[in-house]
Design a protein around this motif. Structure first.
Motif, PDB file in Angstrom:
ATOM      1  N   LEU A  17       3.134   6.271  -5.614  1.00 15.50           N
ATOM      2  CA  LEU A  17       2.927   6.516  -7.041  1.00 15.50           C
ATOM      3  C   LEU A  17       1.841   7.560  -7.287  1.00 15.50           C
ATOM      4  O   LEU A  17       1.639   7.994  -8.425  1.00 15.50           O
ATOM      5  CB  LEU A  17       2.534   5.213  -7.752  1.00 15.50           C
ATOM      6  CG  LEU A  17       3.559   4.086  -7.701  1.00 15.50           C
ATOM      7  CD1 LEU A  17       2.959   2.793  -8.267  1.00 15.50           C
ATOM      8  CD2 LEU A  17       4.820   4.480  -8.467  1.00 15.50           C
ATOM      9  N   LYS A  18       1.114   7.951  -6.234  1.00 18.40           N
ATOM     10  CA  LYS A  18      -0.026   8.856  -6.352  1.00 18.40           C
ATOM     11  C   LYS A  18       0.072  10.003  -5.349  1.00 18.40           C
ATOM     12  O   LYS A  18      -0.861  10.241  -4.579  1.00 18.40           O
ATOM     13  CB  LYS A  18      -1.321   8.091  -6.087  1.00 18.40           C
ATOM     14  CG  LYS A  18      -1.498   6.899  -7.000  1.00 18.40           C
ATOM     15  CD  LYS A  18      -2.706   6.092  -6.613  1.00 18.40           C
ATOM     16  CE  LYS A  18      -3.000   5.063  -7.653  1.00 18.40           C
ATOM     17  NZ  LYS A  18      -3.221   5.545  -8.997  1.00 18.40           N
ATOM     18  N   PRO A  19       1.173  10.730  -5.313  1.00 17.15           N
ATOM     19  CA  PRO A  19       1.337  11.742  -4.262  1.00 17.15           C
ATOM     20  C   PRO A  19       0.249  12.812  -4.253  1.00 17.15           C
ATOM     21  O   PRO A  19      -0.132  13.294  -3.185  1.00 17.15           O
ATOM     22  CB  PRO A  19       2.717  12.338  -4.539  1.00 17.15           C
ATOM     23  CG  PRO A  19       3.043  11.977  -5.942  1.00 17.15           C
ATOM     24  CD  PRO A  19       2.303  10.701  -6.230  1.00 17.15           C
ATOM     25  N   SER A  20      -0.291  13.155  -5.399  1.00 15.94           N
ATOM     26  CA  SER A  20      -1.331  14.186  -5.433  1.00 15.94           C
ATOM     27  C   SER A  20      -2.697  13.653  -5.009  1.00 15.94           C
ATOM     28  O   SER A  20      -3.609  14.432  -4.745  1.00 15.94           O
ATOM     29  CB  SER A  20      -1.424  14.804  -6.831  1.00 15.94           C
ATOM     30  OG  SER A  20      -1.872  13.832  -7.757  1.00 15.94           O
ATOM     31  N   ARG A  21      -2.842  12.328  -4.926  1.00 18.07           N
ATOM     32  CA  ARG A  21      -4.136  11.722  -4.581  1.00 18.07           C
ATOM     33  C   ARG A  21      -4.113  11.021  -3.235  1.00 18.07           C
ATOM     34  O   ARG A  21      -5.138  10.562  -2.755  1.00 18.07           O
ATOM     35  CB  ARG A  21      -4.529  10.694  -5.651  1.00 18.07           C
ATOM     36  CG  ARG A  21      -4.665  11.208  -7.028  1.00 18.07           C
ATOM     37  CD  ARG A  21      -6.060  11.454  -7.505  1.00 18.07           C
ATOM     38  NE  ARG A  21      -6.949  10.358  -7.248  1.00 18.07           N
ATOM     39  CZ  ARG A  21      -8.138  10.508  -6.655  1.00 18.07           C
ATOM     40  NH1 ARG A  21      -8.545  11.673  -6.268  1.00 18.07           N
ATOM     41  NH2 ARG A  21      -8.917   9.477  -6.455  1.00 18.07           N
ATOM     42  N   VAL A  33       0.845  -1.204   0.000  1.00 16.59           N
ATOM     43  CA  VAL A  33       0.000   0.000   0.000  1.00 16.59           C
ATOM     44  C   VAL A  33       0.874   1.247   0.000  1.00 16.59           C
ATOM     45  O   VAL A  33       0.610   2.200  -0.736  1.00 16.59           O
ATOM     46  CB  VAL A  33      -0.974  -0.012   1.190  1.00 16.59           C
ATOM     47  CG1 VAL A  33      -1.647   1.340   1.367  1.00 16.59           C
ATOM     48  CG2 VAL A  33      -2.018  -1.110   1.012  1.00 16.59           C
ATOM     49  N   SER A  34       1.935   1.238   0.783  1.00 17.14           N
ATOM     50  CA  SER A  34       2.848   2.377   0.836  1.00 17.14           C
ATOM     51  C   SER A  34       3.463   2.657  -0.532  1.00 17.14           C
ATOM     52  O   SER A  34       3.513   3.813  -0.978  1.00 17.14           O
ATOM     53  CB  SER A  34       3.947   2.099   1.870  1.00 17.14           C
ATOM     54  OG  SER A  34       4.882   3.145   1.888  1.00 17.14           O
ATOM     55  N   SER A  35       3.917   1.615  -1.214  1.00 20.83           N
ATOM     56  CA  SER A  35       4.526   1.815  -2.530  1.00 20.83           C
ATOM     57  C   SER A  35       3.493   2.280  -3.554  1.00 20.83           C
ATOM     58  O   SER A  35       3.808   3.085  -4.443  1.00 20.83           O
ATOM     59  CB  SER A  35       5.245   0.549  -3.008  1.00 20.83           C
ATOM     60  OG  SER A  35       4.345  -0.533  -3.172  1.00 20.83           O
ATOM     61  N   TRP A  36       2.256   1.824  -3.421  1.00 24.23           N
ATOM     62  CA  TRP A  36       1.185   2.263  -4.328  1.00 24.23           C
ATOM     63  C   TRP A  36       0.865   3.733  -4.079  1.00 24.23           C
ATOM     64  O   TRP A  36       0.735   4.512  -5.026  1.00 24.23           O
ATOM     65  CB  TRP A  36      -0.035   1.376  -4.129  1.00 24.23           C
ATOM     66  CG  TRP A  36      -1.193   1.713  -5.014  1.00 24.23           C
ATOM     67  CD1 TRP A  36      -1.320   1.439  -6.345  1.00 24.23           C
ATOM     68  CD2 TRP A  36      -2.402   2.363  -4.623  1.00 24.23           C
ATOM     69  NE1 TRP A  36      -2.542   1.880  -6.807  1.00 24.23           N
ATOM     70  CE2 TRP A  36      -3.228   2.451  -5.770  1.00 24.23           C
ATOM     71  CE3 TRP A  36      -2.866   2.881  -3.416  1.00 24.23           C
ATOM     72  CZ2 TRP A  36      -4.479   3.047  -5.747  1.00 24.23           C
ATOM     73  CZ3 TRP A  36      -4.135   3.463  -3.387  1.00 24.23           C
ATOM     74  CH2 TRP A  36      -4.915   3.546  -4.545  1.00 24.23           C
ATOM     75  N   LEU A  37       0.751   4.130  -2.804  1.00 27.73           N
ATOM     76  CA  LEU A  37       0.463   5.526  -2.487  1.00 27.73           C
ATOM     77  C   LEU A  37       1.582   6.453  -2.959  1.00 27.73           C
ATOM     78  O   LEU A  37       1.314   7.588  -3.359  1.00 27.73           O
ATOM     79  CB  LEU A  37       0.236   5.695  -0.984  1.00 27.73           C
ATOM     80  CG  LEU A  37      -1.055   5.102  -0.427  1.00 27.73           C
ATOM     81  CD1 LEU A  37      -1.051   5.129   1.093  1.00 27.73           C
ATOM     82  CD2 LEU A  37      -2.278   5.825  -0.984  1.00 27.73           C
TER      83      LEU A  37
END
Length: 147
Positions: A64-68, A58-62
């Protein structure tokens, strides 16, 4: 839980997951599921220390989406520790996870969780039952109240 570790206690995983259960493939699979959840408008993400690498995925996925990333509510759980070491099957005298509801375990697991998920919104006791005694453990309850 099913995407954070290559083997789980439930049946039927073979038809749901890829044959290759390497960490990279499972991370990619977890990211794909999270992408689909986001597409469908789901914003709560549930993890646990005992779900293997779920918090890491989940951390690595988040990342990839710093603005979201602020759109998501992140929850995790403590009390069970994943002990299978990325093995699909464990021996007869072994377990995939071990439950320990102590202040030491809470402190250890909360620290591990916050390193990966610093924007944690909800931290729950995993499998709090009458038999576990955790809801009567004043030291644990005081530590939780201090969070």
């Amino acid at each position: 839980a099913a995407l954070g570790r290559p083997g789980y206690i439930n049946l039927g995983r073979d038809r749901d997951l890829p044959t290759d259960r390497s960490k990279d493939v499972m991370r990619s699979q977890a990211h794909a599921v999270l992408d689909e959840a986001e597409r469908l408008g789901l914003h709560y993400i549930d993890c646990a220390r005992s779900y293997g690498l779920s918090e890491e995925f989940v951390s690595s996925w988040l990342a990839l989406k710093p603005s979201r990333s602020d759109v998501f509510t992140i929850g995790s759980k403590w009390g069970y520790e994943y002990t299978a070491g990325w093995r699909i099957e464990v021996g007869d005298s072994e377990a995939h996870e071990v439950k320990t509801h102590s202040v030491a375990q809470l402190d250890k697991q909360l620290g591990e969780t916050l390193l990966l998920l610093p924007r944690l919104h909800l931290y729950q006791i995993h499998s709090a039952t009458e038999q576990s005694g955790v809801l009567e453990n004043e030291a644990v309850l005081d530590a939780l109240a201090a969070l």
